[in-house]
Design a protein around this motif. Structure first.
Motif, PDB file in Angstrom:
ATOM      1  N   ALA A   1      41.224  31.587  38.872  1.00  0.00           N
ATOM      2  CA  ALA A   1      41.289  30.177  38.494  1.00  0.00           C
ATOM      3  C   ALA A   1      42.726  29.669  38.561  1.00  0.00           C
ATOM      4  CB  ALA A   1      40.713  29.981  37.090  1.00  0.00           C
ATOM      5  N   GLN A   2      43.677  30.492  38.151  1.00  0.00           N
ATOM      6  CA  GLN A   2      45.083  30.088  38.219  1.00  0.00           C
ATOM      7  C   GLN A   2      45.531  29.907  39.674  1.00  0.00           C
ATOM      8  OE1 GLN A   2      47.100  33.145  36.035  1.00  0.00           O
ATOM      9  NE2 GLN A   2      46.736  32.177  34.037  1.00  0.00           N
TER      10      GLN A   2
ATOM     11  N   ASP B   1      38.926  25.619  47.705  1.00  0.00           N
ATOM     12  CA  ASP B   1      37.658  25.640  46.967  1.00  0.00           C
ATOM     13  C   ASP B   1      36.722  26.710  47.515  1.00  0.00           C
ATOM     14  OD1 ASP B   1      37.477  22.006  46.564  1.00  0.00           O
ATOM     15  OD2 ASP B   1      38.569  23.527  45.436  1.00  0.00           O
ATOM     16  N   GLU B   2      36.663  26.825  48.836  1.00  0.00           N
ATOM     17  CA  GLU B   2      35.771  27.801  49.461  1.00  0.00           C
ATOM     18  C   GLU B   2      36.235  29.230  49.166  1.00  0.00           C
ATOM     19  OE1 GLU B   2      37.239  25.303  51.267  1.00  0.00           O
ATOM     20  OE2 GLU B   2      35.503  23.955  51.284  1.00  0.00           O
ATOM     21  N   GLU B   3      37.535  29.472  49.257  1.00  0.00           N
ATOM     22  CA  GLU B   3      38.062  30.810  48.978  1.00  0.00           C
ATOM     23  C   GLU B   3      37.833  31.190  47.521  1.00  0.00           C
ATOM     24  OE1 GLU B   3      42.047  29.913  50.250  1.00  0.00           O
ATOM     25  OE2 GLU B   3      41.823  31.111  52.076  1.00  0.00           O
ATOM     26  N   PHE B   4      38.047  30.237  46.627  1.00  0.00           N
ATOM     27  CA  PHE B   4      37.844  30.488  45.204  1.00  0.00           C
ATOM     28  C   PHE B   4      36.384  30.834  44.928  1.00  0.00           C
ATOM     29  CE2 PHE B   4      38.387  30.334  40.757  1.00  0.00           C
ATOM     30  CZ  PHE B   4      37.368  29.579  40.205  1.00  0.00           C
ATOM     31  N   ALA B   5      35.467  30.057  45.503  1.00  0.00           N
ATOM     32  CA  ALA B   5      34.035  30.305  45.273  1.00  0.00           C
ATOM     33  C   ALA B   5      33.626  31.673  45.822  1.00  0.00           C
ATOM     34  CB  ALA B   5      33.197  29.203  45.913  1.00  0.00           C
ATOM     35  N   ALA B   6      34.143  32.029  47.001  1.00  0.00           N
ATOM     36  CA  ALA B   6      33.789  33.326  47.599  1.00  0.00           C
ATOM     37  C   ALA B   6      34.347  34.469  46.763  1.00  0.00           C
ATOM     38  CB  ALA B   6      34.320  33.397  49.029  1.00  0.00           C
ATOM     39  N   ALA B   7      35.600  34.353  46.320  1.00  0.00           N
ATOM     40  CA  ALA B   7      36.201  35.428  45.509  1.00  0.00           C
ATOM     41  C   ALA B   7      35.492  35.552  44.167  1.00  0.00           C
ATOM     42  CB  ALA B   7      37.686  35.136  45.316  1.00  0.00           C
TER      43      ALA B   7
ATOM     44  N   ASP C   1      39.765  43.883  33.784  1.00  0.00           N
ATOM     45  CA  ASP C   1      38.768  43.166  32.999  1.00  0.00           C
ATOM     46  C   ASP C   1      38.241  42.010  33.843  1.00  0.00           C
ATOM     47  OD1 ASP C   1      38.846  40.823  30.356  1.00  0.00           O
ATOM     48  OD2 ASP C   1      37.340  42.392  30.616  1.00  0.00           O
ATOM     49  N   LEU C   2      36.953  41.801  33.879  1.00  0.00           N
ATOM     50  CA  LEU C   2      36.330  40.755  34.695  1.00  0.00           C
ATOM     51  C   LEU C   2      36.843  39.375  34.288  1.00  0.00           C
ATOM     52  CD1 LEU C   2      34.290  40.006  36.898  1.00  0.00           C
ATOM     53  CD2 LEU C   2      32.542  39.911  35.118  1.00  0.00           C
ATOM     54  N   THR C   3      36.972  39.140  32.996  1.00  0.00           N
ATOM     55  CA  THR C   3      37.453  37.842  32.516  1.00  0.00           C
ATOM     56  C   THR C   3      38.885  37.596  32.993  1.00  0.00           C
ATOM     57  OG1 THR C   3      36.062  38.076  30.555  1.00  0.00           O
ATOM     58  CG2 THR C   3      37.805  36.425  30.465  1.00  0.00           C
ATOM     59  N   ALA C   4      39.737  38.625  32.954  1.00  0.00           N
ATOM     60  CA  ALA C   4      41.119  38.477  33.396  1.00  0.00           C
ATOM     61  C   ALA C   4      41.177  38.175  34.893  1.00  0.00           C
ATOM     62  CB  ALA C   4      41.908  39.739  33.077  1.00  0.00           C
ATOM     63  N   GLN C   5      40.321  38.821  35.664  1.00  0.00           N
ATOM     64  CA  GLN C   5      40.292  38.563  37.112  1.00  0.00           C
ATOM     65  C   GLN C   5      39.839  37.132  37.398  1.00  0.00           C
ATOM     66  OE1 GLN C   5      37.804  41.703  38.663  1.00  0.00           O
ATOM     67  NE2 GLN C   5      39.605  42.844  39.370  1.00  0.00           N
ATOM     68  N   LEU C   6      38.823  36.671  36.677  1.00  0.00           N
ATOM     69  CA  LEU C   6      38.347  35.304  36.871  1.00  0.00           C
ATOM     70  C   LEU C   6      39.431  34.296  36.486  1.00  0.00           C
ATOM     71  CD1 LEU C   6      34.664  35.565  35.620  1.00  0.00           C
ATOM     72  CD2 LEU C   6      35.434  35.182  37.962  1.00  0.00           C
ATOM     73  N   GLN C   7      40.171  34.590  35.405  1.00  0.00           N
ATOM     74  CA  GLN C   7      41.258  33.697  34.999  1.00  0.00           C
ATOM     75  C   GLN C   7      42.360  33.683  36.060  1.00  0.00           C
ATOM     76  OE1 GLN C   7      42.288  35.180  31.118  1.00  0.00           O
ATOM     77  NE2 GLN C   7      40.822  33.833  30.065  1.00  0.00           N
TER      78      GLN C   7
END
Length: 103
Positions: free
Chosen positions: A80-81, A90-96, A71-77
């Motif tokens: 974020a974790q 921050d850069e890795e998070f934004a790219a992923a 699920d896209l929401t689960a992947q984003l969560q």
């Protein structure tokens, strides 16, 4: 004539004192410079020893296996974790995040 002799003696004494003081200050400056050089060399040696003794950085944590159709929401969560835990910068998070949203 006597005034000339006295003046010559005073000038000569002043010159000798001045020369002695300059020599003294030059020796003090040289001693301070040697101390600073020794401290610098010790700092360089300490830094090199610390670099050689430092253990290699730990390997990155293994990537979590994703379910077949996540699920896209689960992947984003999950991203974020990982970001909150400091695993992702921050850069890795934004790219992923951008990669997930792009599809």
């Amino acid at each position: 004539m006597r005034a000339a002799v006295v003046t010559t003696a005073v000038v000569g004494t002043a010159g000798a004192v001045s020369h002695h003081q300059q020599k003294k200050y030059a020796q003090q400056d040289a001693a301070v410079q040697q101390q600073q050089d020794a401290a610098y060399q010790q700092g360089v040696a300490d830094a090199q020893a610390q670099q050689q003794a430092a253990p290699p950085p730990p390997p990155p944590p293994p990537a979590a296996a994703a379910p077949a159709a996540p699920d896209l929401t689960a992947q984003l969560q999950q991203l974020a974790q990982l970001h909150t835990a400091g695993v992702l910068s921050d850069e890795e998070f934004a790219a992923a995040k951008q990669k997930l949203l792009a599809g």
